[in-house]
Motif scaffolding. Structure first.
Motif, PDB file in Angstrom:
ATOM      1  N   GLU A 197     -90.577   2.537  55.537  1.00 54.04           N
ATOM      2  CA  GLU A 197     -91.042   2.671  56.921  1.00 54.04           C
ATOM      3  C   GLU A 197     -90.622   4.003  57.533  1.00 54.04           C
ATOM      4  OE1 GLU A 197     -89.313  -0.745  58.701  1.00 54.04           O
ATOM      5  OE2 GLU A 197     -90.928  -2.101  58.088  1.00 54.04           O
ATOM      6  N   GLY A 198     -89.874   4.813  56.772  1.00 56.38           N
ATOM      7  CA  GLY A 198     -89.452   6.116  57.271  1.00 56.38           C
ATOM      8  C   GLY A 198     -88.244   6.061  58.187  1.00 56.38           C
ATOM      9  N   LYS A 199     -87.577   4.904  58.233  1.00 56.84           N
ATOM     10  CA  LYS A 199     -86.433   4.746  59.129  1.00 56.84           C
ATOM     11  C   LYS A 199     -85.148   5.091  58.375  1.00 56.84           C
ATOM     12  CE  LYS A 199     -88.901   1.171  61.718  1.00 56.84           C
ATOM     13  NZ  LYS A 199     -88.958  -0.246  62.127  1.00 56.84           N
ATOM     14  N   ASN A 200     -85.055   6.356  58.003  1.00 58.67           N
ATOM     15  CA  ASN A 200     -83.951   6.775  57.148  1.00 58.67           C
ATOM     16  C   ASN A 200     -82.613   6.806  57.884  1.00 58.67           C
ATOM     17  OD1 ASN A 200     -85.672   7.331  54.830  1.00 58.67           O
ATOM     18  ND2 ASN A 200     -86.477   9.003  56.094  1.00 58.67           N
ATOM     19  N   ARG A 201     -82.632   7.102  59.179  1.00 58.29           N
ATOM     20  CA  ARG A 201     -81.376   7.105  59.944  1.00 58.29           C
ATOM     21  C   ARG A 201     -80.752   5.720  59.963  1.00 58.29           C
ATOM     22  NH1 ARG A 201     -82.801  10.753  65.337  1.00 58.29           N
ATOM     23  NH2 ARG A 201     -83.201  12.735  64.253  1.00 58.29           N
ATOM     24  N   GLU A 202     -81.602   4.691  60.134  1.00 55.48           N
ATOM     25  CA  GLU A 202     -81.091   3.320  60.162  1.00 55.48           C
ATOM     26  C   GLU A 202     -80.476   2.944  58.814  1.00 55.48           C
ATOM     27  OE1 GLU A 202     -83.869   4.388  61.343  1.00 55.48           O
ATOM     28  OE2 GLU A 202     -84.566   3.269  63.092  1.00 55.48           O
ATOM     29  N   ILE A 203     -81.156   3.374  57.710  1.00 57.09           N
ATOM     30  CA  ILE A 203     -80.617   3.065  56.376  1.00 57.09           C
ATOM     31  C   ILE A 203     -79.242   3.701  56.205  1.00 57.09           C
ATOM     32  CG2 ILE A 203     -81.004   3.233  53.888  1.00 57.09           C
ATOM     33  CD1 ILE A 203     -83.899   3.785  54.447  1.00 57.09           C
ATOM     34  N   GLY A 247     -91.988   5.357  66.037  1.00 54.98           N
ATOM     35  CA  GLY A 247     -92.272   4.401  64.984  1.00 54.98           C
ATOM     36  C   GLY A 247     -93.564   4.699  64.242  1.00 54.98           C
ATOM     37  N   ASP A 248     -94.357   3.632  64.014  1.00 54.94           N
ATOM     38  CA  ASP A 248     -95.581   3.748  63.229  1.00 54.94           C
ATOM     39  C   ASP A 248     -96.775   4.015  64.149  1.00 54.94           C
ATOM     40  OD1 ASP A 248     -94.001   3.121  61.070  1.00 54.94           O
ATOM     41  OD2 ASP A 248     -94.479   0.989  61.145  1.00 54.94           O
ATOM     42  N   SER A 249     -97.625   4.957  63.733  1.00 54.62           N
ATOM     43  CA  SER A 249     -98.814   5.301  64.527  1.00 54.62           C
ATOM     44  C   SER A 249     -99.981   5.579  63.601  1.00 54.62           C
ATOM     45  CB  SER A 249     -98.569   6.545  65.399  1.00 54.62           C
ATOM     46  OG  SER A 249     -97.463   6.371  66.244  1.00 54.62           O
ATOM     47  N   ASP A 250    -101.192   5.326  64.106  1.00 57.28           N
ATOM     48  CA  ASP A 250    -102.425   5.793  63.483  1.00 57.28           C
ATOM     49  C   ASP A 250    -103.061   6.787  64.447  1.00 57.28           C
ATOM     50  OD1 ASP A 250    -102.017   4.166  61.344  1.00 57.28           O
ATOM     51  OD2 ASP A 250    -103.678   2.794  61.747  1.00 57.28           O
ATOM     52  N   VAL A 251    -103.357   7.982  63.956  1.00 52.32           N
ATOM     53  CA  VAL A 251    -103.978   9.020  64.784  1.00 52.32           C
ATOM     54  C   VAL A 251    -105.426   9.176  64.346  1.00 52.32           C
ATOM     55  CG1 VAL A 251    -103.857  11.396  65.572  1.00 52.32           C
ATOM     56  CG2 VAL A 251    -101.755  10.181  64.980  1.00 52.32           C
ATOM     57  N   ILE A 252    -106.345   9.123  65.303  1.00 51.91           N
ATOM     58  CA  ILE A 252    -107.775   9.154  65.004  1.00 51.91           C
ATOM     59  C   ILE A 252    -108.397  10.442  65.533  1.00 51.91           C
ATOM     60  CG2 ILE A 252    -109.998   8.021  65.465  1.00 51.91           C
ATOM     61  CD1 ILE A 252    -108.531   5.371  65.529  1.00 51.91           C
ATOM     62  N   GLY A 253    -109.207  11.070  64.686  1.00 52.53           N
ATOM     63  CA  GLY A 253    -110.000  12.220  65.079  1.00 52.53           C
ATOM     64  C   GLY A 253    -111.441  12.007  64.657  1.00 52.53           C
ATOM     65  N   PHE A 267    -102.065   8.501  59.014  1.00 53.04           N
ATOM     66  CA  PHE A 267    -101.085   7.426  59.067  1.00 53.04           C
ATOM     67  C   PHE A 267     -99.685   8.014  59.209  1.00 53.04           C
ATOM     68  CE2 PHE A 267    -104.535   5.879  56.203  1.00 53.04           C
ATOM     69  CZ  PHE A 267    -105.058   4.932  57.065  1.00 53.04           C
ATOM     70  N   LEU A 268     -99.016   7.706  60.307  1.00 49.78           N
ATOM     71  CA  LEU A 268     -97.636   8.125  60.527  1.00 49.78           C
ATOM     72  C   LEU A 268     -96.752   6.892  60.430  1.00 49.78           C
ATOM     73  CD1 LEU A 268     -99.224  10.536  61.907  1.00 49.78           C
ATOM     74  CD2 LEU A 268     -97.168  10.852  63.263  1.00 49.78           C
ATOM     75  N   GLY A 270     -92.802   5.882  60.619  1.00 51.22           N
ATOM     76  CA  GLY A 270     -91.466   6.362  60.931  1.00 51.22           C
ATOM     77  C   GLY A 270     -91.442   7.833  61.281  1.00 51.22           C
ATOM     78  N   GLY A 271     -92.543   8.346  61.858  1.00 50.31           N
ATOM     79  CA  GLY A 271     -92.615   9.748  62.233  1.00 50.31           C
ATOM     80  C   GLY A 271     -93.031  10.677  61.118  1.00 50.31           C
ATOM     81  N   THR A 272     -93.244  10.151  59.907  1.00 55.66           N
ATOM     82  CA  THR A 272     -93.625  10.961  58.759  1.00 55.66           C
ATOM     83  C   THR A 272     -95.087  10.731  58.425  1.00 55.66           C
ATOM     84  OG1 THR A 272     -91.372  10.823  57.868  1.00 55.66           O
ATOM     85  CG2 THR A 272     -93.116  11.491  56.348  1.00 55.66           C
ATOM     86  N   LEU A 273     -95.827  11.786  58.192  1.00 57.08           N
ATOM     87  CA  LEU A 273     -97.229  11.678  57.810  1.00 57.08           C
ATOM     88  C   LEU A 273     -97.306  11.227  56.357  1.00 57.08           C
ATOM     89  CD1 LEU A 273    -100.174  12.126  58.635  1.00 57.08           C
ATOM     90  CD2 LEU A 273     -99.939  14.506  57.884  1.00 57.08           C
ATOM     91  N   THR A 274     -97.816  10.003  56.136  1.00 55.30           N
ATOM     92  CA  THR A 274     -97.810   9.413  54.795  1.00 55.30           C
ATOM     93  C   THR A 274     -99.168   9.418  54.122  1.00 55.30           C
ATOM     94  OG1 THR A 274     -98.180   7.180  55.669  1.00 55.30           O
ATOM     95  CG2 THR A 274     -95.884   7.901  55.409  1.00 55.30           C
ATOM     96  N   GLY A 275    -100.256   9.633  54.864  1.00 52.73           N
ATOM     97  CA  GLY A 275    -101.566   9.615  54.229  1.00 52.73           C
ATOM     98  C   GLY A 275    -102.680   9.697  55.251  1.00 52.73           C
ATOM     99  N   SER A 276    -103.913   9.666  54.749  1.00 52.66           N
ATOM    100  CA  SER A 276    -105.082   9.742  55.622  1.00 52.66           C
ATOM    101  C   SER A 276    -106.214   8.935  55.007  1.00 52.66           C
ATOM    102  CB  SER A 276    -105.509  11.198  55.823  1.00 52.66           C
ATOM    103  OG  SER A 276    -105.938  11.763  54.594  1.00 52.66           O
ATOM    104  N   ARG A 277    -107.251   8.726  55.831  1.00 52.76           N
ATOM    105  CA  ARG A 277    -108.416   7.955  55.398  1.00 52.76           C
ATOM    106  C   ARG A 277    -109.627   8.460  56.172  1.00 52.76           C
ATOM    107  NH1 ARG A 277    -107.971   1.461  54.491  1.00 52.76           N
ATOM    108  NH2 ARG A 277    -109.899   1.148  53.337  1.00 52.76           N
ATOM    109  N   ASN A 278    -110.768   8.625  55.485  1.00 46.27           N
ATOM    110  CA  ASN A 278    -111.961   9.189  56.114  1.00 46.27           C
ATOM    111  C   ASN A 278    -113.130   8.218  56.059  1.00 46.27           C
ATOM    112  OD1 ASN A 278    -110.975  11.938  56.718  1.00 46.27           O
ATOM    113  ND2 ASN A 278    -110.808  12.110  54.498  1.00 46.27           N
ATOM    114  N   TYR A 279    -113.913   8.211  57.130  1.00 51.37           N
ATOM    115  CA  TYR A 279    -115.131   7.411  57.207  1.00 51.37           C
ATOM    116  C   TYR A 279    -116.266   8.290  57.697  1.00 51.37           C
ATOM    117  CZ  TYR A 279    -112.338   3.141  56.803  1.00 51.37           C
ATOM    118  OH  TYR A 279    -111.503   2.159  56.356  1.00 51.37           O
ATOM    119  N   SER A 280    -117.457   7.991  57.229  1.00 43.80           N
ATOM    120  CA  SER A 280    -118.656   8.672  57.718  1.00 43.80           C
ATOM    121  C   SER A 280    -119.768   7.653  57.802  1.00 43.80           C
ATOM    122  CB  SER A 280    -119.049   9.811  56.766  1.00 43.80           C
ATOM    123  OG  SER A 280    -120.224  10.450  57.231  1.00 43.80           O
TER     124      SER A 280
END
Length: 622
Positions: A197-203, A247-253, A267-268, A270-280
């Protein structure tokens, strides 16, 4: 065209409206907070400035409505009706890839990470998505080095006499053989979840506290293991780029190109960009309405819902959408439109991704058009082969014979029109007769000409092609062209020092000599890919039938398993595969299966699953 006077009976309440044409076909489904106001907006005196809206309204002859109590209910109903009717002016949400996630059920005694395709609301924790299974496996491979969680089901591991090889490699803590306590294992599982989840400080905070507690208790070896784990995590974290706080976010363009609307998701976690997904998709309505419809359909699939969804433009009435998503997620979800700062930069990045995806799709389409044009010229076809079908047969000496049909549209697989056939009328090894049966069933009387392909390929040479052309002639199908693709052959002279291969050849009806396309050229590679896909699809189905028959014969050989109990097992589990995967406890729950019979069945199905590996002095957390 419907007149504005006919909508006076629409209520001023939330609901869903359904637009239909003269043939009563559903053209568009929409939702509104005020049905009367929303419908009147389509009939503005000045006319809607968007050409596509005017074109839609010119075709609408009837508008029906369904009133709901709340806007949230309208959202749910809209999504249901879109899935039911698939209207032309709504979009069919599809992309080019299958995405994967990691799943871990924290309620089990010793949680395990597994790769899955769909996210379900079952209380487990999901991480991802990842664009391919190989990406997900790469994450697991790295994760196991930090957090040695179990790799396999407990039942499978407990059948072994000793812990598996991963235990020796210090990538599994072997809970199946009692090498770690549940408390310490759960600490590893929670650490792995926080890491994903990118929550490395908590770990790091948790593990530093455990290291201090172990040192205070003079458990120095345990404290040293936590120290090494903390160092490994810190090294990994240094390589990750944090692009936002929180925390976790989805950013749409999005990017509009004529009637095509391209959407990119970032796809963010834990504040880290982990991937993306495209639609047309083709979208002829307002951009804001398109974004709102996308949110409603995308997040009603089996996907991960983050705590925040960041949009490039505001949508109308976001509160009902937030309420629905919060209900689906089980926790608060917010929809925001940033005006400045880091999140605005992320939105711009998502927009840039959408523009890039649009350019790549356009380039791919132009390239695909050129390939089809080359095929048309080289194979002397009457029209561009936009829809190509290929057929193949798979059997063993005529036994369990099956056929396959695959379809490609504009050079891309159209899996919705893949078909598998059980060959019924041929009992001996006769590929020609089997192909004749397959084609006769594919083009049975009553098949609409709209369902015909432009070009049919069969795997083989003149013989297979003749079968195809004769069947098409018998069925009086004149608008479909045919070709046979023969594999390359091994040519070797007796005195030759090297083995050589002939070129792959394309055979055409009424032509003796084959067409030889340039080897490794794009047109030939496309034909070969279609041919190989038909072969793969047929062989996969054949292997499945063979496996089912083998398992069925195994069930018949087990004492106490007769016809009645076999039927009950199939009714309970749904397939032979699920029977073979069932645990002993699950078998005991089947009606009519006693504990003795269940144990006999389980032992018979798993008697070859025992393994034996060498022990290992893995240092555990006890």
């Amino acid at each position: 065209m419907i007149e504005i006077d006919s909508i006076g009976h629409f209520p001023s309440s939330p609901g869903v409206y359904i637009m239909k044409d003269a043939e009563a076909a559903v053209l568009y489904v929409g939702k509104a907070r005020d049905l009367r106001k929303r419908i009147r907006s389509y009939f503005a005196a000045s006319g809607d400035s968007r050409y596509q809206i005017r074109f839609l309204m010119a075709r609408v002859t009837d508008i029906q409505f369904i009133v709901t109590d709340t806007e949230k209910e309208a959202l749910i109903l809209e999504n249901t009706l879109i899935k039911k009717y698939r209207p032309k002016y709504n979009f069919n949400l599809r992309d080019d890839k299958t995405y994967f996630s990691l799943r871990m059920d924290m309620s089990s005694d010793f949680p395990r990470l597994s790769i899955i395709r769909k996210v379900t609301r079952d209380g487990a924790r999901y991480f991802g998505p990842y664009s391919s299974a190989s990406d997900a496996r790469a994450v697991l491979k790295h994760l196991y080095k930090l957090f040695p969680l179990r790799h396999y089901p407990m039942e499978t591991c407990r059948r072994r006499n000793r812990p598996c090889l991963f235990y020796q490699l210090r990538q599994c803590s072997a809970p199946c053989h009692g090498k770690i306590s549940r408390e310490d294992y759960m600490a590893l599982a929670e650490g792995a979840a926080l890491f994903l989840e990118g929550k490395n400080r908590e770990i790091l905070k948790i593990f530093r506290e455990r290291m201090s507690a172990a040192a205070a208790a003079e458990e120095y070896e345990k404290a040293a293991r936590f120290r090494d784990l903390i160092r490994s995590i810190e090294v990994t974290v240094e390589k990750q780029k944090v692009v936002a706080q929180g925390g976790d976010s989805d950013v749409i363009g999005f990017y509009r190109e004529g009637e095509q609307l391209h959407i990119a998701l970032l796809f963010l976690r834990g504040g880290t960009l982990t991937g993306s997904r495209n639609y047309s998709f083709s979208w002829e309505m307002d951009d804001r309405e398109g974004i709102a419809s996308f949110l409603n359909e995308y997040y009603n699939q089996e996907v991960f819902i983050p705590s925040e969804i960041v949009l490039p433009i505001a949508i109308a009435d976001p509160l009902p959408q937030e309420e629905l998503l919060s209900e689906l997620r089980g926790r608060r979800v917010s929809i925001t439109v940033p005006q400045r700062g880091n999140k605005l930069e992320l939105v711009r990045l998502a927009i840039k991704n959408a523009e890039t995806a649009a350019a790549e799709r356009k380039k791919a389409a132009e390239s695909g058009e050129a390939i089809l044009q080359t095929l048309k010229e080289r194979l002397h076809l009457h029209k561009l082969p936009r829809r190509i079908e290929c057929y193949d047969i798979s059997n063993i000496q005529g036994q369990m014979a099956v056929g396959s049909k695959v379809a490609f549209v504009d050079g891309k697989a159209d899996k919705a029109h893949y078909r598998r056939y059980r060959i019924k009328g041929v009992s001996q090894s006769d590929d020609f007769a089997m192909m004749r049966e397959l084609l006769s069933r594919r083009f049975k009387p009553g098949t609409a000409p709209d369902d015909y392909p432009d070009l049919i390929i069969v795997d083989g040479g003149i013989g297979q092609l003749n079968v195809l052309t004769h069947v098409l002639g018998d069925l009086q199908i004149a608008d479909v062209e045919a070709a046979g693709l023969a594999k390359s052959r091994v040519d070797r002279e007796m005195d030759a020092a090297e083995i050589s291969r002939s070129d792959e050849r394309v055979f055409l009806p009424n032509r003796k000599n084959p067409v030889v396309l340039r080897q490794n050229s794009a047109p030939l590679l496309l034909l070969a890919r279609i041919r190989d896909e038909a072969h793969r699809f047929a062989v996969t189905y054949h292997k499945k039938l063979r496996g089912n028959k083998l398992l069925a014969s195994q069930l018949e050989a087990i004492p106490g398993i007769g016809i009645k109990r076999r039927k009950e097992l199939l009714r309970h589990f749904g397939s032979l595969k699920k029977i073979s995967e069932a645990t002993l406890e699950e078998l005991r729950q089947v009606q009519g299966i006693s504990a003795t019979v269940a144990e006999s069945l389980w032992k018979h199905l798993h008697e070859n699953g025992k393994g034996d590996t060498n022990a290992s002095p893995f240092v555990n957390f006890e």
